[in-house]
Design an enzyme around this catalytic site. Structure first.
Site, PDB file in Angstrom:
ATOM      1  CB  CYS A 134      -0.958  -0.065   1.195  1.00 35.56           C
ATOM      2  SG  CYS A 134      -2.278   1.155   1.193  1.00 35.56           S
ATOM      3  CB  ALA A 135       0.949   4.305   2.028  1.00 34.74           C
TER       4      ALA A 135
END
Length: 201
Positions: free
Chosen positions: A102-103
């Site tokens: 994800c991030a």
């Protein structure tokens, strides 16, 4: 038995964190969950998670894999941690793997670990970093390039965790865990299927 460190910070994505921890433990992988700070972690949707240990309490232990769940705020906090940076760089220097979803690939990007690599990440997070030579794979759920494993987000968390299981153990263990989840086996790692890409370096 493979040993894995999963690091949680306030603002982490709970779906990713719990999926990774749960599936790895189903595969009999020894998972240590460390909080960036002492005490419970408040995840991005307000779920409170209780790590096994505070990160600062980990001494000279070695792990086969270090995993960073995503979540924008959690990834920001991890990026600002000198301790995380030291652990990740040591992990790579010693020839072991790191994984981020994800991030969280931004944490690796800021350390220069994604330079000239193929990666997966949540759309829009890596581009502002202007990482030299990075190739972002928009269609793949999971990308492994050398000792770096990345994935896109909450919707790919199960593919990511199952990929980690296969990497740490074997396809039979991955298939056993996947069968218990009542979903079709998807261990074929091929760019054309959009599941996983492996780049050997």
């Amino acid at each position: 038995m493979p040993r894995v460190l999963v690091v949680l910070a306030d603002g982490c994505e709970e779906l990713e964190a719990v999926t990774i921890i749960d599936l790895l433990r189903r595969a009999d992988v020894a998972v240590t969950v460390a909080g960036l700070e002492p005490g419970p972690v408040t995840a991005s949707r307000g779920v409170r998670l209780l790590p096994d240990i505070a990160l600062d309490s980990i001494g000279g232990e070695s792990f086969d894999l270090i995993v960073l769940p995503g979540g924008a705020e959690g990834a920001r906090r991890l990026s600002e941690s000198d301790r995380i940076g030291e652990l990740l760089m040591q992990q790579i220097r010693e020839g072991r793997c790191v994984a981020a979803i994800c991030a969280a690939p931004t944490v690796l990007g800021r350390l220069g670990l994604l330079d000239h690599r193929r990666v997966a990440a949540y759309p829009g997070f890596l581009e502002p970093l202007e990482i030299p030579g990075v190739e972002i794979e928009a269609a793949a759920s999971v990308v492994m390039d050398g000792r770096i494993i990345t994935s896109r987000g909450p919707g790919t968390a199960m593919d990511f965790a199952l990929f980690l299981i296969e990497h740490l153990t074997d396809p039979t263990t991955r298939d056993r865990v996947e069968a218990g989840l009542q979903r079709p086996a998807t261990h074929h790692s091929s760019a054309t299927e959009g599941i996983a890409i492996r780049v050997m370096r």
